[in-house]
Design a protein around this motif. Structure first.
Motif, mmCIF file in Angstrom:
data_model
loop_
_atom_site.group_PDB
_atom_site.id
_atom_site.type_symbol
_atom_site.label_atom_id
_atom_site.label_comp_id
_atom_site.label_asym_id
_atom_site.label_seq_id
_atom_site.Cartn_x
_atom_site.Cartn_y
_atom_site.Cartn_z
ATOM 1 N N PHE A 135 15.035 -44.459 -10.968
ATOM 2 C CA PHE A 135 15.322 -45.555 -11.885
ATOM 3 C C PHE A 135 16.328 -46.521 -11.253
ATOM 4 N N TYR A 168 19.106 -49.246 -12.911
ATOM 5 C CA TYR A 168 19.751 -49.794 -14.093
ATOM 6 C C TYR A 168 20.696 -50.923 -13.682
ATOM 7 N N GLN A 212 24.160 -53.135 -15.039
ATOM 8 C CA GLN A 212 25.286 -53.158 -15.975
ATOM 9 C C GLN A 212 26.010 -54.492 -15.822
ATOM 10 N N ASN A 225 31.418 -55.311 -18.953
ATOM 11 C CA ASN A 225 31.808 -54.828 -20.284
ATOM 12 C C ASN A 225 30.608 -54.522 -21.178
ATOM 13 N N GLN A 226 29.508 -54.152 -20.568
ATOM 14 C CA GLN A 226 28.325 -53.795 -21.346
ATOM 15 C C GLN A 226 27.793 -52.434 -20.915
ATOM 16 N N GLY A 227 26.832 -51.934 -21.664
ATOM 17 C CA GLY A 227 26.157 -50.700 -21.306
ATOM 18 C C GLY A 227 25.113 -50.934 -20.230
ATOM 19 N N LEU A 228 24.359 -49.893 -19.924
ATOM 20 C CA LEU A 228 23.351 -49.971 -18.883
ATOM 21 C C LEU A 228 21.999 -50.350 -19.472
ATOM 22 N N LEU A 231 17.839 -50.663 -18.461
ATOM 23 C CA LEU A 231 16.843 -50.249 -17.489
ATOM 24 C C LEU A 231 16.147 -51.465 -16.887
ATOM 25 N N PHE A 284 22.748 -49.780 -10.534
ATOM 26 C CA PHE A 284 22.789 -48.340 -10.308
ATOM 27 C C PHE A 284 21.390 -47.792 -10.093
ATOM 28 N N LEU A 299 20.271 -37.814 -15.886
ATOM 29 C CA LEU A 299 20.254 -38.708 -14.738
ATOM 30 C C LEU A 299 21.451 -38.456 -13.837
ATOM 31 N N PHE A 308 23.397 -40.514 -10.982
ATOM 32 C CA PHE A 308 23.509 -41.890 -10.520
ATOM 33 C C PHE A 308 24.093 -41.978 -9.120
ATOM 34 N N ARG A 357 27.757 -53.596 -6.466
ATOM 35 C CA ARG A 357 28.100 -54.835 -7.168
ATOM 36 C C ARG A 357 27.437 -55.998 -6.444
#
Lengths: 115, 112
Positions: B34, B36, B38, B41-44, B46, B90, B100, B102, B107
């Motif tokens: 996978f 992902y 990000q 300041n947020q979630g992951l 897909l 990620f 998962l 990771f 970045r």
């Protein structure tokens, strides 16, 4: 909105305290997870849980415990907080069948700061 | 247990340039892989997944990745970077219990 939600978004507390982070998903998923993201952005699985099985990452201290009152919720309890517990904690969920099988849907995260 | 390694913790590209983020995996069984993203300041979220079907996988926002068994790689590419692509990326592999693992993250910085 269908989503994974977490409360609180920010949590600041003193060393030695006990705290909880709540997670709820309204996606109808069977499995939920907790991940920890440290200050260097490294993500690590803590727990995987469905109504049949709890899988614990062996590196997680037993001060951390997941509690699931029902299929839609998986809360994270942390006892005797330590400085090293400061991190962002993410909840996620996934279905066990269907086209999204294998996909995990993440919440927005809870930033925990231990002083 | 299966694992992934992301080469390059920081990648900088100019707007409009090719994006290439590297991921290599280690697995004794056919992996599920996978990518992902990000945003700050947020979630992951897909981007895309490989589950042993087509080796070239197309994802959201113009990203794609190619599974190469001979190279144990699953690199993420995008032909033309946009400023909005700046984020942390990620790579992940599925392990037992559908958990998962990771990579360390990359970045992506996009220069105007």
């Amino acid at each position: 909105d269908t989503a994974v939600s977490q409360t609180p978004k920010y949590l600041v507390t003193q060393m030695g305290n006990d705290k909880s982070i709540k997670c709820e998903q309204n996606l109808g998923h069977d499995t939920m997870y907790w991940y920890k993201q440290d200050s260097k952005k490294f993500l690590k699985i803590m727990f995987s849980y469905n109504n049949k099985e709890l899988i614990i990452n062996e590196t997680v201290p037993n001060r951390f415990s997941p509690k699931s009152p029902d299929k839609a919720h998986l809360n994270l309890h942390i006892n005797s907080l330590e400085l090293g517990d400061s991190a962002v904690y993410f909840c996620a969920s996934s279905p066990t069948s269907g086209s999204s099988y294998n996909e995990q849907f993440f919440g927005p995260g809870t930033r925990l700061t231990v002083l | 247990a299966q694992s992934v390694t992301q080469l390059g913790s920081h990648v900088s590209v100019s707007e409009g340039a090719l994006v290439l983020l590297r991921c290599n995996y280690s697995s004794s069984v056919p992996p599920y892989l996978f990518w992902y993203v990000q945003y700050p300041n947020q979630g992951l979220q897909l981007l895309l997944k490989y589950t042993s079907a087509a080796t070239l996988v197309k994802g959201i926002n113009g990203f794609e990745a190619e599974f190469k068994k001979s190279e144990t790689s699953f690199h993420l590419t995008k032909p033309s970077a946009h400023m909005s692509d700046a984020a942390e990326y990620f790579c992940a592999v599925r392990n037992a219990g559908n958990m998962l693992t990771f990579g360390g993250g990359t970045r992506l910085m996009v220069k105007p």
